[in-house]
Scaffold this motif. Sequence first.
Motif: not given
Length: 271
Positions: A225-234
């Motif tokens: 979940i952290n990886l998926l959430a951060s991917a959109s905010a990279a």
Amino acid sequence: MTSDQSPSQSEDTNPFLCVSGQIAELILNAPDRKNALPLAGWARIPELLEPLRDNAGLRALIVRGAGGKAFCAGADIAEFEAVRSTADKAAHYDAVNVAAFRALKTLPVPVVAAIEGPCLGGGLGLALACDLRIASDTAFFSIPAARLGLAYPPDAVADLIEAVSPSNAKKLLFTAERLSADNALQIGLIDEVHEAGALDDRISELCRHFEQNAPLSLKAAKTTINLLASASAAADLSAAQTMARTCVDSADYAEGCRAFLEKRKPVFKGR
């Protein structure tokens, strides 16, 4: 809980860690100042959490304020003139803040903020870095950076946007308004609200779930979940970081700090 590390009998206001069986607690320890953290306190958080990463028996971390009346009123503004007086010092301060946020966010196990009373500024940043935010009906929330002439750290803004919509994030940052626990729940800033006397029971109930469920499943869920959430905010945050430095170099920031210490309304001039 039995404390593996606890504060000395002196005036130690830095956070400390308690570990009891499979559950650890990070205690923010300045109750006389509503658990506002000095720079040394922010720096202490990653140091305390690092050994937990290798604790195979750990199932969860609970973050709470000492004294039962406040979660965290944010940074200790009284020390800003000494530790945050220039853009370089402010950049260092923000880096220490962000390291504390990341230490919580990247801990492999579930991290729960147990929130009572004020949860403000950097204190809200700590809560947002947790996986779950469970609040008492005594809790209230605000990001007062604009009243001090500061910019909220971009990493903390990213965590804020994971919790609430961009428009609600903007409203919190633009207005510095205080939200009740019910209002915070309505916009998704927190996950649950309970009567003051029931908060500890709910935290204990969650811990039982964590202890009963498969540890590798919990860790996989958190990481994914952290990886998926951060991917959109990279995004490239360099422009935001430059603007944050401009805030600290401004006369408005100096005025905001003076006004806070003098208990008056600041007079900002946009320079």
